[in-house]
Design an enzyme around this catalytic site. Structure first.
Site, short mmCIF file in Angstrom:
data_model
loop_
_atom_site.label_atom_id
_atom_site.label_comp_id
_atom_site.label_asym_id
_atom_site.label_seq_id
_atom_site.Cartn_x
_atom_site.Cartn_y
_atom_site.Cartn_z
CB THR A 1 42.89 47.43 37.23
OG1 THR A 1 43.80 47.93 38.22
CG2 THR A 1 43.51 47.67 35.86
CB VAL B 1 23.75 40.03 30.96
CG1 VAL B 1 22.42 39.28 30.99
CG2 VAL B 1 24.72 39.47 32.01
CG ASP C 1 48.39 43.38 35.83
OD1 ASP C 1 47.62 43.27 36.82
OD2 ASP C 1 49.59 43.68 35.95
CG ASP D 1 46.28 49.30 40.19
OD1 ASP D 1 45.77 50.02 41.05
OD2 ASP D 1 46.58 48.10 40.38
CG ASP E 1 48.36 47.94 36.12
OD1 ASP E 1 47.19 47.71 35.76
OD2 ASP E 1 48.89 47.33 37.06
N GLY F 1 41.10 42.99 41.86
CA GLY F 1 40.58 44.19 42.54
C GLY F 1 39.34 44.70 41.82
NE ARG G 1 48.53 44.72 42.39
CZ ARG G 1 47.93 43.69 41.84
NH1 ARG G 1 48.39 43.17 40.73
NH2 ARG G 1 46.87 43.16 42.38
NE ARG H 1 43.75 41.27 45.25
CZ ARG H 1 43.77 42.22 44.33
NH1 ARG H 1 44.10 41.92 43.10
NH2 ARG H 1 43.48 43.47 44.65
CB ALA I 1 27.20 46.16 28.33
P1 ADP Z 1 44.12 42.01 39.04
O1 ADP Z 1 43.38 41.17 38.07
O2 ADP Z 1 43.29 43.10 39.62
O3 ADP Z 1 45.46 42.47 38.50
P2 ADP Z 1 45.51 39.94 40.59
O4 ADP Z 1 46.86 40.27 40.05
O5 ADP Z 1 45.42 39.66 42.05
O6 ADP Z 1 44.44 41.11 40.33
O7 ADP Z 1 44.96 38.71 39.77
C1 ADP Z 1 43.67 38.20 40.02
C2 ADP Z 1 43.68 36.71 39.90
O8 ADP Z 1 44.03 36.34 38.57
C3 ADP Z 1 44.70 36.00 40.76
O9 ADP Z 1 44.28 35.84 42.10
C4 ADP Z 1 44.81 34.65 40.06
O10 ADP Z 1 43.74 33.82 40.40
C5 ADP Z 1 44.69 35.08 38.60
N1 ADP Z 1 46.05 35.19 38.03
C6 ADP Z 1 46.94 36.18 38.24
N2 ADP Z 1 48.11 35.91 37.62
C7 ADP Z 1 47.96 34.71 37.02
C8 ADP Z 1 48.80 33.87 36.25
N3 ADP Z 1 50.06 34.20 35.96
N4 ADP Z 1 48.28 32.70 35.78
C9 ADP Z 1 47.03 32.34 36.06
N5 ADP Z 1 46.19 33.09 36.80
C10 ADP Z 1 46.63 34.26 37.28
O1 F6P Z 2 44.77 46.49 41.74
C1 F6P Z 2 43.92 47.35 42.42
C2 F6P Z 2 44.41 47.60 43.81
O2 F6P Z 2 43.45 48.42 44.45
C3 F6P Z 2 45.82 48.20 43.91
O3 F6P Z 2 45.80 49.59 43.67
C4 F6P Z 2 46.19 47.83 45.32
O4 F6P Z 2 47.60 47.74 45.46
C5 F6P Z 2 45.57 46.47 45.48
O5 F6P Z 2 44.50 46.39 44.55
C6 F6P Z 2 45.00 46.19 46.85
O6 F6P Z 2 44.61 44.86 46.87
P1 F6P Z 2 43.68 44.18 47.98
O7 F6P Z 2 42.27 44.52 47.67
O8 F6P Z 2 43.94 42.73 47.82
O9 F6P Z 2 44.11 44.73 49.31
#
Ligand code: ADP
Ligand code: F6P
Length: 327
Positions: A125, A24, A103, A127, A129, A11, A171, A72, A22
């Site tokens: 993020t 770069v 995360d 969130d 978190d 996200g 989330r 993602r 910063a």
């Molecule tokens: P965010 O980074 O905002 O928490 P996501 O949870 O969707 O968003 O994670 C972003 C991307 O990071 C995922 O689409 C995937 O490509 C990668 N990722 C997430 N979890 C894992 C994992 N357990 N192992 C490897 N890559 C991961």
């Molecule tokens: O992780 C950031 C976030 O905006 C969450 O708050 C929300 O649940 C999620 O991403 C939405 O994801 P997407 O952009 O894939 O709809």
């Protein structure tokens, strides 16, 4: 000359562009060649690499989103996806990586680090978190956008004497809802960390109406799951009993977009500098975070061992302030 890659994943979060700038500029200062990877891990697997020069990142710090784009992708969670990514990094001569994301993205960063490829993460993020940082990039901007929206909602709620359920993002975390609810002096805050009974919400709204309150604003985290599941429907069916008319407003993606606040621009800048300095000094497998007023690098493994928890003492404090004393 060593090559440093930078990518943004998951996200998007305001403040990320200031961070890219910063990264770069600090990398150039430390004599790295810089490679931008577009669309996160998807671009890493599909080899969307581009050389970045100092000028490329001029005039971006005030912009929301991410100039490197994001994605993602499930494929990167597989060994095959990670192998492809490593092959592309090798082919483009990239020696070290800065990974900016939430995360999930940081978990992906740890997977690369575990194969021996040096990475440093930056938490981004809305969130909030991610552990071992008081604030992730984007949180401050998202809070301000949500509070601004609720101020507007309050105007119309008061004019019509209505109760509003305002849904925030986050989330599984209630951080954003709690902070936004407190800052906008909401009458109720409902978060996943504290189970909510629909009867309690109903009686709070009734009580506020009985005491002559002109509006009722309940801020609800998207991850909250009140025991009636569809709280809006539950309340709407009881409008006569409540006194207030009931309306719902899902704030949604307006929380994620927009020009970053000064706080997020500064945080992005400081975390980006720290991430590159870690790599320039041969340290990796860490995340740059804000702890108190200091920028500190913590092992990714430690960061990802558990999510950042909401401070429940703040929730209790907010609850105390929610009680409407009456005329
Ligand atoms: P965010 O980074 O905002 O928490 P996501 O949870 O969707 O968003 O994670 C972003 C991307 O990071 C995922 O689409 C995937 O490509 C990668 N990722 C997430 N979890 C894992 C994992 N357990 N192992 C490897 N890559 C991961
Ligand atoms: O992780 C950031 C976030 O905006 C969450 O708050 C929300 O649940 C999620 O991403 C939405 O994801 P997407 O952009 O894939 O709809």
């Amino acid at each position: 000359m060593k090559r440093l890659g930078v990518l943004t994943s998951g996200g998007d979060a305001p403040g990320t562009n200031a961070c890219i700038r910063a990264v770069v500029r600090t990398a150039i200062y430390h004599d790295f060649e810089v490679v931008g990877i577009h669309r996160g891990y998807r671009g890493l697997m599909e080899a969307e690499f581009e050389s970045l020069h100092g000028r490329f990142v001029g005039g971006i710090a005030h912009r929301g989103g991410t100039i490197l784009k994001t994605a993602r992708t499930e494929r990167f969670k597989t060994e095959e996806g990670q192998r492809q990514a490593l092959e592309n990094l090798k082919r483009h001569g990239v020696d070290v990586l800065v990974i900016i994301g939430g995360d999930g993205s940081l978990t992906g960063a740890l997977r690369l680090q575990e194969t021996g490829f040096p990475v440093v993460g930056v938490p981004a993020t809305i969130d909030n978190d991610v552990a071992f940082t008081d604030m992730s990039l984007g949180v401050d901007t998202a809070m301000n956008s949500a509070v601004g929206a609720i101020d507007r909602i309050k105007d119309t709620a008061t004019s019509h004497r209505r109760a509003f359920l305002v849904e925030t993002m986050g989330r599984d975390s209630g951080y954003l809802a709690l902070m936004v609810g407190m800052a906008s002096a909401a009458e109720a805050i409902i978060i996943p960390e504290v189970p909510a009974s629909c009867e309690t919400i109903l009686s709070m709204i009734k009580e506020a109406h009985g005491k002559g309150k002109a509006h009722f604003i309940a801020v609800i985290a998207e991850g909250a799951n009140p025991d009636c599941h569809t709280i809006d429907q539950y309340l709407k069916e009881r409008e006569d009993e409540l006194g207030f008319g009931v309306r719902v407003s899902i704030l949604g993606y307006i929380q994620r977009g927009g020009s970053p606040t000064a706080f997020d621009r500064l945080l992005g800048t400081r975390l980006g500098v720290k991430a590159v300095e870690e790599l320039a000094h041969g340290r990796h497998g860490t995340m740059a975070g804000l702890l108190g007023s200091r920028v500190v690098a913590t092992d990714l493994e430690k960061v990802l061992a558990r999510p950042r928890e909401v401070d429940l003492s703040l929730y209790e404090l907010a609850q105390r302030l929610e009680i409407y004393p009456g005329p």
